[in-house]
Scaffold this motif. Sequence first.
Motif, PDB file in Angstrom:
ATOM      1  N   PHE A 102       0.824  -1.210   0.000  1.00 46.98           N
ATOM      2  CA  PHE A 102       0.000   0.000   0.000  1.00 46.98           C
ATOM      3  C   PHE A 102       0.862   1.266   0.000  1.00 46.98           C
ATOM      4  CE2 PHE A 102      -3.512  -2.762   1.558  1.00 46.98           C
ATOM      5  CZ  PHE A 102      -4.397  -2.483   0.529  1.00 46.98           C
ATOM      6  N   LEU A 103       1.987   1.225   0.706  1.00 45.24           N
ATOM      7  CA  LEU A 103       2.880   2.387   0.702  1.00 45.24           C
ATOM      8  C   LEU A 103       3.491   2.600  -0.682  1.00 45.24           C
ATOM      9  CD1 LEU A 103       4.509   2.053   4.225  1.00 45.24           C
ATOM     10  CD2 LEU A 103       2.704   3.642   3.491  1.00 45.24           C
ATOM     11  N   LEU A 104       3.790   1.521  -1.382  1.00 43.62           N
ATOM     12  CA  LEU A 104       4.270   1.662  -2.763  1.00 43.62           C
ATOM     13  C   LEU A 104       3.181   2.249  -3.656  1.00 43.62           C
ATOM     14  CD1 LEU A 104       6.364  -1.577  -3.332  1.00 43.62           C
ATOM     15  CD2 LEU A 104       7.165   0.789  -3.408  1.00 43.62           C
ATOM     16  N   LEU A 105       1.935   1.859  -3.416  1.00 45.62           N
ATOM     17  CA  LEU A 105       0.824   2.422  -4.178  1.00 45.62           C
ATOM     18  C   LEU A 105       0.698   3.921  -3.910  1.00 45.62           C
ATOM     19  CD1 LEU A 105      -1.505   1.920  -6.123  1.00 45.62           C
ATOM     20  CD2 LEU A 105      -2.908   1.298  -4.148  1.00 45.62           C
ATOM     21  N   TYR A 106       0.957   4.322  -2.675  1.00 48.57           N
ATOM     22  CA  TYR A 106       0.972   5.749  -2.351  1.00 48.57           C
ATOM     23  C   TYR A 106       2.017   6.475  -3.199  1.00 48.57           C
ATOM     24  CZ  TYR A 106       2.212  10.048   0.029  1.00 48.57           C
ATOM     25  OH  TYR A 106       2.510  11.353   0.298  1.00 48.57           O
ATOM     26  N   VAL A 107       3.186   5.883  -3.353  1.00 51.84           N
ATOM     27  CA  VAL A 107       4.266   6.518  -4.106  1.00 51.84           C
ATOM     28  C   VAL A 107       3.956   6.542  -5.601  1.00 51.84           C
ATOM     29  CG1 VAL A 107       6.698   6.274  -4.794  1.00 51.84           C
ATOM     30  CG2 VAL A 107       6.035   5.979  -2.400  1.00 51.84           C
ATOM     31  N   THR A 108       3.467   5.438  -6.145  1.00 46.27           N
ATOM     32  CA  THR A 108       3.235   5.371  -7.594  1.00 46.27           C
ATOM     33  C   THR A 108       1.963   6.081  -8.018  1.00 46.27           C
ATOM     34  OG1 THR A 108       1.985   3.296  -7.514  1.00 46.27           O
ATOM     35  CG2 THR A 108       4.386   3.134  -7.781  1.00 46.27           C
ATOM     36  N   GLY A 109       0.978   6.125  -7.144  1.00 42.53           N
ATOM     37  CA  GLY A 109      -0.334   6.618  -7.544  1.00 42.53           C
ATOM     38  C   GLY A 109      -1.108   5.510  -8.234  1.00 42.53           C
ATOM     39  N   ALA A 110      -2.310   5.821  -8.653  1.00 45.17           N
ATOM     40  CA  ALA A 110      -3.222   4.816  -9.202  1.00 45.17           C
ATOM     41  C   ALA A 110      -2.963   4.497 -10.663  1.00 45.17           C
ATOM     42  CB  ALA A 110      -4.664   5.285  -9.036  1.00 45.17           C
ATOM     43  N   GLY A 111      -2.132   5.277 -11.322  1.00 44.14           N
ATOM     44  CA  GLY A 111      -1.914   5.051 -12.741  1.00 44.14           C
ATOM     45  C   GLY A 111      -3.029   5.663 -13.573  1.00 44.14           C
ATOM     46  N   ARG A 112      -3.085   5.262 -14.809  1.00 46.64           N
ATOM     47  CA  ARG A 112      -4.003   5.880 -15.766  1.00 46.64           C
ATOM     48  C   ARG A 112      -5.406   5.301 -15.714  1.00 46.64           C
ATOM     49  NH1 ARG A 112      -2.681   4.936 -22.091  1.00 46.64           N
ATOM     50  NH2 ARG A 112      -1.901   2.985 -21.288  1.00 46.64           N
ATOM     51  N   TYR A 113      -5.558   4.070 -15.234  1.00 48.61           N
ATOM     52  CA  TYR A 113      -6.861   3.411 -15.263  1.00 48.61           C
ATOM     53  C   TYR A 113      -7.630   3.681 -13.979  1.00 48.61           C
ATOM     54  CZ  TYR A 113      -4.792   1.177 -19.271  1.00 48.61           C
ATOM     55  OH  TYR A 113      -4.184   0.957 -20.479  1.00 48.61           O
ATOM     56  N   THR A 114      -8.279   4.839 -13.940  1.00 45.46           N
ATOM     57  CA  THR A 114      -9.035   5.248 -12.763  1.00 45.46           C
ATOM     58  C   THR A 114     -10.330   5.917 -13.199  1.00 45.46           C
ATOM     59  OG1 THR A 114      -8.157   7.484 -12.610  1.00 45.46           O
ATOM     60  CG2 THR A 114      -6.863   5.744 -11.538  1.00 45.46           C
ATOM     61  N   VAL A 115     -11.284   5.947 -12.294  1.00 48.92           N
ATOM     62  CA  VAL A 115     -12.522   6.687 -12.544  1.00 48.92           C
ATOM     63  C   VAL A 115     -12.213   8.171 -12.678  1.00 48.92           C
ATOM     64  CG1 VAL A 115     -14.743   7.335 -11.527  1.00 48.92           C
ATOM     65  CG2 VAL A 115     -13.995   4.955 -11.455  1.00 48.92           C
ATOM     66  N   GLU A 116     -11.303   8.673 -11.852  1.00 46.46           N
ATOM     67  CA  GLU A 116     -10.941  10.093 -11.917  1.00 46.46           C
ATOM     68  C   GLU A 116     -10.363  10.453 -13.287  1.00 46.46           C
ATOM     69  OE1 GLU A 116      -8.372  10.472  -8.511  1.00 46.46           O
ATOM     70  OE2 GLU A 116     -10.052  10.975  -7.207  1.00 46.46           O
ATOM     71  N   ALA A 117      -9.512   9.604 -13.826  1.00 47.74           N
ATOM     72  CA  ALA A 117      -8.930   9.872 -15.149  1.00 47.74           C
ATOM     73  C   ALA A 117     -10.002   9.782 -16.234  1.00 47.74           C
ATOM     74  CB  ALA A 117      -7.800   8.886 -15.432  1.00 47.74           C
ATOM     75  N   LEU A 118     -10.948   8.894 -16.058  1.00 42.47           N
ATOM     76  CA  LEU A 118     -12.037   8.733 -17.021  1.00 42.47           C
ATOM     77  C   LEU A 118     -12.849  10.014 -17.162  1.00 42.47           C
ATOM     78  CD1 LEU A 118     -13.548   6.638 -18.812  1.00 42.47           C
ATOM     79  CD2 LEU A 118     -14.979   6.183 -16.827  1.00 42.47           C
ATOM     80  N   PHE A 119     -13.032  10.714 -16.056  1.00 40.19           N
ATOM     81  CA  PHE A 119     -13.810  11.948 -16.071  1.00 40.19           C
ATOM     82  C   PHE A 119     -12.934  13.204 -16.123  1.00 40.19           C
ATOM     83  CE2 PHE A 119     -16.758   8.854 -14.244  1.00 40.19           C
ATOM     84  CZ  PHE A 119     -17.809   9.004 -15.148  1.00 40.19           C
ATOM     85  N   GLY A 120     -11.649  13.027 -16.421  1.00 44.99           N
ATOM     86  CA  GLY A 120     -10.767  14.161 -16.612  1.00 44.99           C
ATOM     87  C   GLY A 120     -10.241  14.800 -15.352  1.00 44.99           C
ATOM     88  N   ARG A 121     -10.454  14.150 -14.207  1.00 41.04           N
ATOM     89  CA  ARG A 121      -9.910  14.676 -12.948  1.00 41.04           C
ATOM     90  C   ARG A 121      -8.781  13.771 -12.515  1.00 41.04           C
ATOM     91  NH1 ARG A 121     -15.583  14.844 -10.195  1.00 41.04           N
ATOM     92  NH2 ARG A 121     -14.901  12.728  -9.990  1.00 41.04           N
ATOM     93  N   GLY A 122      -7.905  14.290 -11.713  1.00 45.76           N
ATOM     94  CA  GLY A 122      -6.792  13.490 -11.200  1.00 45.76           C
ATOM     95  C   GLY A 122      -5.668  13.405 -12.207  1.00 45.76           C
TER      96      GLY A 122
END
Length: 150
Positions: free
Chosen positions: A121-141
């Motif tokens: 989970f700490l590595l996920l904090y560092v990398t972030g969620a990547g491109r495949y996210t709901v936020e990216a889908l709607f242009g946020r994040g």
Amino acid sequence: MPNIRQGCFADEVILLARLLLLVLFFKFGWSKLADYSGTVGYMAQTGVPVPELSALIAIVVEVFVSLAILLGLATRPLAVLMAVYTIAAGFFAHHYWTMTGAARYENEINFYKNFSIAGGFLLLYVTGAGRYTVEALFGRGRSKTTAPSP
């Protein structure tokens, strides 16, 4: 061998990592939700403080926070929350130092697995969620997989 963060599959690997980190939490969180009274009873038996509240917190974190991270919503702060929750769960649910025999061995394994999962989970904090996210889908994040700005 190219650096995975620079490679063409970085976002796909991060998505897979999110799924693999969360499948355990969602599966057992759902069973806690389906049998709330049994969950409260188990928590009372293991000595968790305020079993009713602890069961509710476990359900919210394991089902709803897991789902949010899987969807890529507020991934970084929720990844930190999951790391803290996972370490706390290790201390509350797998206190092997109070046990003997096979129970001690099984709980020691699970205790240290919790710490390893928290590292994920700490590595996920560092990398972030990547491109495949709901936020990216709607242009946020952010769609980048870079570390957060100081």
